[in-house]
Design an enzyme around this catalytic site. Structure first.
Site, PDB file in Angstrom:
ATOM      1  N   PHE A 168       0.816  -1.226   0.000  1.00  0.00           N
ATOM      2  CA  PHE A 168       0.000   0.000   0.000  1.00  0.00           C
ATOM      3  C   PHE A 168       0.844   1.267   0.000  1.00  0.00           C
ATOM      4  O   PHE A 168       0.319   2.350   0.243  1.00  0.00           O
ATOM      5  CB  PHE A 168      -0.941   0.003   1.214  1.00  0.00           C
ATOM      6  CG  PHE A 168      -2.004  -1.064   1.151  1.00  0.00           C
ATOM      7  CD1 PHE A 168      -3.161  -0.865   0.419  1.00  0.00           C
ATOM      8  CD2 PHE A 168      -1.833  -2.273   1.798  1.00  0.00           C
ATOM      9  CE1 PHE A 168      -4.139  -1.846   0.351  1.00  0.00           C
ATOM     10  CE2 PHE A 168      -2.806  -3.264   1.739  1.00  0.00           C
ATOM     11  CZ  PHE A 168      -3.962  -3.055   1.016  1.00  0.00           C
ATOM     12  N   LYS A 170       2.864   4.660  -0.882  1.00  0.00           N
ATOM     13  CA  LYS A 170       2.585   5.746  -1.827  1.00  0.00           C
ATOM     14  C   LYS A 170       3.919   6.245  -2.371  1.00  0.00           C
ATOM     15  O   LYS A 170       4.840   6.489  -1.576  1.00  0.00           O
ATOM     16  CB  LYS A 170       1.889   6.917  -1.123  1.00  0.00           C
ATOM     17  CG  LYS A 170       0.587   6.547  -0.442  1.00  0.00           C
ATOM     18  CD  LYS A 170      -0.089   7.766   0.190  1.00  0.00           C
ATOM     19  CE  LYS A 170       0.591   8.299   1.432  1.00  0.00           C
ATOM     20  NZ  LYS A 170       0.726   7.377   2.565  1.00  0.00           N
ATOM     21  N   GLU A 171       4.021   6.385  -3.680  1.00  0.00           N
ATOM     22  CA  GLU A 171       5.258   6.959  -4.210  1.00  0.00           C
ATOM     23  C   GLU A 171       5.419   8.364  -3.653  1.00  0.00           C
ATOM     24  O   GLU A 171       4.437   9.079  -3.468  1.00  0.00           O
ATOM     25  CB  GLU A 171       5.216   6.980  -5.744  1.00  0.00           C
ATOM     26  CG  GLU A 171       5.392   5.589  -6.312  1.00  0.00           C
ATOM     27  CD  GLU A 171       5.329   5.550  -7.828  1.00  0.00           C
ATOM     28  OE1 GLU A 171       5.647   6.556  -8.474  1.00  0.00           O
ATOM     29  OE2 GLU A 171       4.960   4.483  -8.354  1.00  0.00           O
ATOM     30  N   LYS A 236      -6.831  -4.759  -1.992  1.00  0.00           N
ATOM     31  CA  LYS A 236      -5.922  -3.795  -2.624  1.00  0.00           C
ATOM     32  C   LYS A 236      -6.633  -3.019  -3.743  1.00  0.00           C
ATOM     33  O   LYS A 236      -6.603  -1.795  -3.806  1.00  0.00           O
ATOM     34  CB  LYS A 236      -4.693  -4.553  -3.164  1.00  0.00           C
ATOM     35  CG  LYS A 236      -3.778  -3.723  -4.023  1.00  0.00           C
ATOM     36  CD  LYS A 236      -3.081  -2.626  -3.264  1.00  0.00           C
ATOM     37  CE  LYS A 236      -2.395  -1.678  -4.214  1.00  0.00           C
ATOM     38  NZ  LYS A 236      -1.694  -0.600  -3.557  1.00  0.00           N
ATOM     39  N   ASN A 240      -7.707   1.126  -3.781  1.00  0.00           N
ATOM     40  CA  ASN A 240      -7.306   2.093  -4.811  1.00  0.00           C
ATOM     41  C   ASN A 240      -8.522   2.642  -5.558  1.00  0.00           C
ATOM     42  O   ASN A 240      -8.586   3.830  -5.876  1.00  0.00           O
ATOM     43  CB  ASN A 240      -6.318   1.458  -5.796  1.00  0.00           C
ATOM     44  CG  ASN A 240      -4.895   1.545  -5.271  1.00  0.00           C
ATOM     45  OD1 ASN A 240      -4.658   2.092  -4.198  1.00  0.00           O
ATOM     46  ND2 ASN A 240      -3.941   1.012  -6.005  1.00  0.00           N
ATOM     47  N   PHE A 281      -7.762  12.950   0.150  1.00  0.00           N
ATOM     48  CA  PHE A 281      -8.214  12.560  -1.206  1.00  0.00           C
ATOM     49  C   PHE A 281      -9.486  13.287  -1.622  1.00  0.00           C
ATOM     50  O   PHE A 281     -10.334  12.741  -2.308  1.00  0.00           O
ATOM     51  CB  PHE A 281      -8.380  11.031  -1.307  1.00  0.00           C
ATOM     52  CG  PHE A 281      -7.045  10.355  -1.448  1.00  0.00           C
ATOM     53  CD1 PHE A 281      -6.528  10.044  -2.699  1.00  0.00           C
ATOM     54  CD2 PHE A 281      -6.273  10.085  -0.334  1.00  0.00           C
ATOM     55  CE1 PHE A 281      -5.281   9.467  -2.832  1.00  0.00           C
ATOM     56  CE2 PHE A 281      -5.020   9.515  -0.459  1.00  0.00           C
ATOM     57  CZ  PHE A 281      -4.523   9.207  -1.710  1.00  0.00           C
ATOM     58  N   GLY A 289      -3.494  10.101 -11.689  1.00  0.00           N
ATOM     59  CA  GLY A 289      -2.624   9.426 -12.656  1.00  0.00           C
ATOM     60  C   GLY A 289      -1.751   8.444 -11.893  1.00  0.00           C
ATOM     61  O   GLY A 289      -2.139   7.944 -10.846  1.00  0.00           O
ATOM     62  N   CYS A 292      -0.708   3.322 -10.500  1.00  0.00           N
ATOM     63  CA  CYS A 292      -1.643   2.447  -9.785  1.00  0.00           C
ATOM     64  C   CYS A 292      -3.123   2.747 -10.039  1.00  0.00           C
ATOM     65  O   CYS A 292      -3.842   1.880 -10.528  1.00  0.00           O
ATOM     66  CB  CYS A 292      -1.338   2.481  -8.288  1.00  0.00           C
ATOM     67  SG  CYS A 292       0.270   1.747  -7.914  1.00  0.00           S
ATOM     68  N   LYS A 295      -4.609   2.036 -13.635  1.00  0.00           N
ATOM     69  CA  LYS A 295      -4.571   0.624 -14.037  1.00  0.00           C
ATOM     70  C   LYS A 295      -5.402  -0.241 -13.091  1.00  0.00           C
ATOM     71  O   LYS A 295      -6.055  -1.184 -13.524  1.00  0.00           O
ATOM     72  CB  LYS A 295      -3.128   0.128 -14.149  1.00  0.00           C
ATOM     73  CG  LYS A 295      -2.552  -0.578 -12.954  1.00  0.00           C
ATOM     74  CD  LYS A 295      -1.224  -1.231 -13.263  1.00  0.00           C
ATOM     75  CE  LYS A 295      -0.422  -1.526 -12.009  1.00  0.00           C
ATOM     76  NZ  LYS A 295      -1.031  -2.396 -11.025  1.00  0.00           N
TER      77      LYS A 295
END
Ligand code: NAD
Length: 477
Positions: A168, A170-171, A236, A240, A281, A289, A292, A295
């Site tokens: 889980f 986050k970049e 998961k 998302n 959020f 974008g 994750c 897609k």
């Protein structure tokens, strides 16, 4: 513990370096030999705060190593993590070819390994429901020699278990998220060569290994949830898709705000004060974008379709997102009086647009599905030249724009003010800290035009108007 990791992308590299940092012996492998060579020199190929230090310290301490030999990573490992990519196939379904190849390589390595104790194969990649069983089937096939047509070979009883343990992180805050996870979901999947089904001691061993592996990050609080593999896999995707839906929800409300003369910034703040809703959020902008959300929402919809049902809420979130990604460019066309013009008529010929922020979010150089790239592509198709700048993503964005066929119309700048110099309009696509409080007096002198398009609502419209700009945000009066 001895840990093997397959795949050294965002997930594998963070997990590998993170588990090594707790004192485990970790071998990470990748099929990309150049990447492995760079990592062995301590060069981290992605921008992720804190990651280079974590990798270098653990390399130097000898707890972390990188290679291309799966057998070396699997031979003595108690746990093997699958962290390979699951990109979208044309149909929207997750392409599992990397997972299948990883499972085959693990099966072959297990077959050759003299070690006879339990290995837990942990799937951290985001995968469709049923993938734990799929990995189990592939590994059993390799152990039994069937996959090689080696029917005469004696089947190996080498015990293993498959666990679904979705990641889980986050970049942009991946190391922090790994070290302090909100939750660790462990979905217990099928086993092989363990005790019989009525004897649960095999499953207990798997649980004990997973508890031990995650003990350092869940010490103060029990954030470890054991469940079945299918529930973990779906958890998961559902997480998302829910977050993506919140973004599309607030974007829809933002567009309504514009029609009715309300300010979405006040609406979202008021909504977020309700603890049942919360503030996260709920930021309107130019759409989600990254590697994750787009897609995974698509993959979830195709999982539902494969089971004969639709997911209308998530399908709507995707449609809203697609519309939102066009919004800022449409506003810009409107500003120049060519709204709705056919791009083939090249209505922005002779215009230069400065674009600040290219990564799909701050603190990363990842431009996969970045809204900025879709916007730039559209601007160029409409005839504009683009002056682009990003604190770390110029290189990745340049490569992606060449792939999109618009690279030659885009110039890259390290300095944001240089990018703005002489431009007919300024567009903000990624809310990097560096862009939050620019010198608007200087910008006003540098820009040739007056249009400022704030795709993330980070600037104060009144301040910009005072500087003589025409301000365009998302959902603001
Ligand atoms: P990535 O594309 O950055 O990295 C995948 C790596 O796996 C690549 O370096 C590739 O060369 C390597 N690889 C492919 N096949 C291999 C094989 N057979 N053996 C060894 N290495 C192999 O991917 P990522 O962003 O790290 O994502 C990995 C998975 O985790 C995906 O399923 C993704 O959806 C999921 N995930 C990603 C994030 C994120 O923020 N990036 C967060 C959570 C989950």
């Amino acid at each position: 513990m001895k840990v093997g990791v397959l795949g050294t992308g965002y997930v594998g590299l963070v997990a590998g370096a993170g588990f090594a940092d707790f004192g485990n012996e970790v071998i990470c492998v990748d099929i990309d030999a150049e990447r492995v060579a760079a990592l062995n020199r301590g060069e981290v190929p992605i921008h992720e705060p804190g990651l280079p230090e974590l990798v270098r310290e653990n390399l130097a301490a000898g707890r972390l190593s990188f290679g291309t030999d799966v057998a070396a990573a699997v031979r003595d490992a108690e746990v093997v993590l699958i962290c390979v990519g699951t990109p979208p196939a044309e149909s929207g379904q997750a392409d599992l070819s990397q997972v299948d190849a990883a499972a085959r390589a693990i099966g072959q390595a297990l077959r050759q390994s003299p070690r006879q104790s339990l290995t837990v194969i942990i799937n951290k990649s985001t995968v469709p429901v049923g993938t734990a069983e799929r990995v189990h089937r592939i590994v059993v096939g390799e152990l039994e020699g069937k996959a090689n047509g080696d029917m005469a070979a004696a089947p190996s009883a080498r015990p293993f278990a498959v666990v679904s343990n979705p990641e889980f992180l986050k970049e942009g805050s991946a190391v922090e998220d790994f070290l302090r996870p909100m939750r660790v979901i462990v979905g217990l999947g099928p086993t092989h060569g363990l005790d019989g089904p009525e004897d649960h001691s095999g499953t207990e061993k798997v649980r004990a290994i997973m508890r031990h592996l995650y003990h350092p990050v869940v010490r103060t609080n029990d954030r470890l949830l054991f469940c079945d593999a299918r529930s973990a896999e779906l958890c998961k995707y559902a997480s998302n898709a829910y977050l993506a839906t919140r973004i599309s929800f607030i974007n829809d409300i933002a567009n309504l705000c514009e029609r009715v003369g309300a300010d979405v910034e006040l609406v979202r703040r008021g909504m977020g004060m309700d603890t049942r809703i919360g503030p996260s959020f709920l930021f309107p902008g130019i759409g989600y974008g990254g590697s994750c959300f787009p897609k995974d929402t698509r993959a979830l919809v195709s999982i539902a379709q494969a089971h004969g049902m639709g997911l209308p809420l998530i399908e709507a979130a995707e449609r809203i997102n697609a519309r939102q990604r066009r919004l800022l460019a449409d506003k810009l066309l409107g500003h120049f009086g060519v709204e709705g013009a056919d791009p083939d008529a090249r209505p922005l010929t002779g215009r230069t647009i400065a674009v600040w922020g290219l990564a799909f979010k701050p603190e990363t150089d990842d431009v996969r599905e970045a809204p900025a790239l879709a916007i730039i592509e559209h601007l160029v198709r409409c005839g504009a030249r683009v002056h682009a700048t990003d604190p770390v993503a110029n290189r990745t964005a340049a490569a992606a724009l060449v792939q999109l066929g618009v690279g030659e119309r885009v110039s890259f700048f390290h300095d944001a003010y240089e990018a703005a110099t002489g431009a007919d309009a300024l567009m903000l696509c990624t809310e990097w800290r560096q862009f939050r409080q620019p010198n608007f007096t200087r910008l006003q002198q540098l820009l040739a035009g007056t249009g400022v398009f704030d795709g993330r609502n980070i600037w104060d419209p009144d301040e910009l108007r005072k500087h003589g700009f025409r301000y365009y945000g998302i959902g603001r009066p």
